[in-house]
Structure formats: structure tokens, C-alpha cells
Design an enzyme around this catalytic site. Sequence first.
Site, mmCIF file in Angstrom:
data_model
loop_
_atom_site.group_PDB
_atom_site.id
_atom_site.type_symbol
_atom_site.label_atom_id
_atom_site.label_comp_id
_atom_site.label_asym_id
_atom_site.label_seq_id
_atom_site.Cartn_x
_atom_site.Cartn_y
_atom_site.Cartn_z
ATOM 1 N N LYS A 13 0.825 -1.221 0.000
ATOM 2 C CA LYS A 13 0.000 0.000 0.000
ATOM 3 C C LYS A 13 0.860 1.274 0.000
ATOM 4 O O LYS A 13 0.599 2.191 -0.768
ATOM 5 C CB LYS A 13 -0.931 0.032 1.231
ATOM 6 C CG LYS A 13 -1.921 -1.110 1.290
ATOM 7 C CD LYS A 13 -2.956 -0.921 2.381
ATOM 8 C CE LYS A 13 -2.382 -0.866 3.781
ATOM 9 N NZ LYS A 13 -1.721 -2.106 4.236
ATOM 10 N N ARG A 88 -9.004 1.145 9.444
ATOM 11 C CA ARG A 88 -8.355 -0.099 9.841
ATOM 12 C C ARG A 88 -9.329 -1.035 10.572
ATOM 13 O O ARG A 88 -8.966 -2.120 10.961
ATOM 14 C CB ARG A 88 -7.208 0.278 10.774
ATOM 15 C CG ARG A 88 -6.097 -0.700 10.889
ATOM 16 C CD ARG A 88 -4.993 -0.396 9.958
ATOM 17 N NE ARG A 88 -3.722 -0.985 10.278
ATOM 18 C CZ ARG A 88 -2.587 -0.482 9.834
ATOM 19 N NH1 ARG A 88 -2.581 0.615 9.114
ATOM 20 N NH2 ARG A 88 -1.471 -1.088 10.102
ATOM 21 N N ARG A 127 11.719 -5.582 3.970
ATOM 22 C CA ARG A 127 11.375 -4.160 3.851
ATOM 23 C C ARG A 127 12.356 -3.276 4.633
ATOM 24 O O ARG A 127 12.726 -3.578 5.749
ATOM 25 C CB ARG A 127 9.960 -3.937 4.368
ATOM 26 C CG ARG A 127 9.526 -2.483 4.290
ATOM 27 C CD ARG A 127 8.062 -2.362 4.164
ATOM 28 N NE ARG A 127 7.368 -2.645 5.410
ATOM 29 C CZ ARG A 127 6.062 -2.463 5.559
ATOM 30 N NH1 ARG A 127 5.337 -2.021 4.549
ATOM 31 N NH2 ARG A 127 5.479 -2.738 6.702
ATOM 32 N N ARG A 160 12.009 -1.412 10.176
ATOM 33 C CA ARG A 160 11.084 -0.965 11.220
ATOM 34 C C ARG A 160 11.021 -1.992 12.331
ATOM 35 O O ARG A 160 10.990 -3.183 12.064
ATOM 36 C CB ARG A 160 9.687 -0.773 10.625
ATOM 37 C CG ARG A 160 9.468 0.594 10.054
ATOM 38 C CD ARG A 160 8.210 0.692 9.252
ATOM 39 N NE ARG A 160 7.034 0.055 9.856
ATOM 40 C CZ ARG A 160 5.831 0.079 9.309
ATOM 41 N NH1 ARG A 160 5.637 0.717 8.167
ATOM 42 N NH2 ARG A 160 4.805 -0.502 9.880
ATOM 43 N N ARG A 171 0.688 -8.550 13.724
ATOM 44 C CA ARG A 171 0.004 -7.583 12.846
ATOM 45 C C ARG A 171 -0.904 -8.307 11.844
ATOM 46 O O ARG A 171 -1.981 -7.815 11.513
ATOM 47 C CB ARG A 171 1.030 -6.711 12.117
ATOM 48 C CG ARG A 171 1.718 -5.743 13.073
ATOM 49 C CD ARG A 171 2.915 -5.102 12.429
ATOM 50 N NE ARG A 171 2.555 -4.150 11.408
ATOM 51 C CZ ARG A 171 3.391 -3.744 10.462
ATOM 52 N NH1 ARG A 171 4.609 -4.224 10.385
ATOM 53 N NH2 ARG A 171 2.995 -2.859 9.587
#
Length: 214
Positions: A13, A88, A127, A160, A171
Site C-alpha cells: 500500500k 483499519r 522491507r 522498522r 500484525r
Amino acid sequence: MKIVLLGAPGAGKGTHAQYLSDKYEIPHISTGDIFRANLKNGTPLGLKAKAYMDRGELVPDELTVDLVLDRLNQEDCENGYILDGFPRNLFQADALTKALAEKGEDIDHAIHFVISEEAIIRRMSGRRVCPVCGATYNVVGMPTKVEGICDRCGSEVIQREDDKPATVLKRLEVYREQTEPIVGYYRERGKEERIDSSQPLEEVRKALDELLKG
Ligand code: AMP
């Protein structure tokens, strides 16, 4: 053009929001980025959000919804925006629909990036983000030009904290339980548009261009 991006964390996203924001010259509004910027600046909001983010849980609605709705009333949102990471859960989706309806508006597209959990886990472990300008990369498929250094601003990129394996699993669980129901919410309203996000980046961009040109 008002766009909501749907899909699990790691579905792409943020990357595609950046592309759409540049292309259509409308702001990319990422609640995750807003919380991270607050945390970096040591604001009370940032400190409150941190505990939830570190655990991979959602920041409570009372800290999130007004923040986003206020942001949408700012001048740069006049021609639209791309919402990334909001709504969310069903409460947030409904709050957004109602706030827009009060102004006689609605979102134009809810673009759903579809990808398997296995691919997400692979992707999230690769990532990297720039802590200074927010650009995102991936060591597999979308690396920085110079290893470890942000192409845009030259800072050192990092992983992160919440992209580390244990938090990623949490998550994904939060996504399945709280966020996935909003896909159905937008589908029922005839807004959901699906894109296969496991394709190479260029293919996803082509699909986005195709979807939004009409
Ligand atoms: P993201 O960068 O979108 O993956 O978001 C990182 C973290 O910020 C999430 O795991 C949540 O803890 C928090 N967060 C981001 N957006 C929201 C939201 N709309 N509602 C609640 N928490 C959020």
C-alpha cells in the site's frame, strides 16, 4: 479523487500510494507515518501510540479517527487524497463514510491489494524504510541504488521495529480479525476493486493505471 487503499500490512500500500500521490498530485495520508512522525518528535500522541505499535496492535480509535478527519479538511485535500492504513476497522470505516456523507461526498475507489500471507512475511522481512524522508524499499525486488542508503535523501535506511518476525505475525492476526472485515464493507457498497499485489511492481502500476483511467 478520493482513494482508500486496502490490504494486509506488507501488501504494498505505501509503495503504491507514493506512486499515485506523485501521479495525481494528491496527498498520501498514512496513519502509520503520522504516528511515527509524532513519535520521532516526542509528542504526547506519539508516546501514546508507541506502546500499541510496538505490540503490533491498533492504536485506539479515539486517538486515530479525529486526527484523520481533521487532516482531510486541510486545504491540500481539496482535490482528493490517498488513504493508506486508514480505515483499519469497521468503526473507522463507518466514521469516514459518515464524515464524508455530511459534506455530500464519498470515496471514489477502495483499491484492495490481494496477496498471500506467505508472500507478505517474505516481503516484510526484506522491507527497509528511510527514517528521515519515509521512502520505502525492499532488499528483494526494490533495493536502494547504494546498499543501505536512501535514494531520495542519502540517509541510512533501517528495518522498522514492527517489521521484525514476532510483530509481523501479530500484525497479520490483527489484520485478519479487525481490518479484513472492511473489505466486505466496501464490497457491499460497490467500491472494492482488486489488484493482484504479488505481481512485479511494474505490473501492479499498470493495473492501477488501467483501473483509475476511466
Ligand atoms: P502501518 O505503517 O500502516 O503498517 O501502521 C503501523 C502501526 O500504526 C499499526 O500496526 C498500528 O499500530 C498503527 N496504526 C496505523 N494506522 C492505524 C489506524 N488507522 N488505526 C489504528 N492504528 C493504526
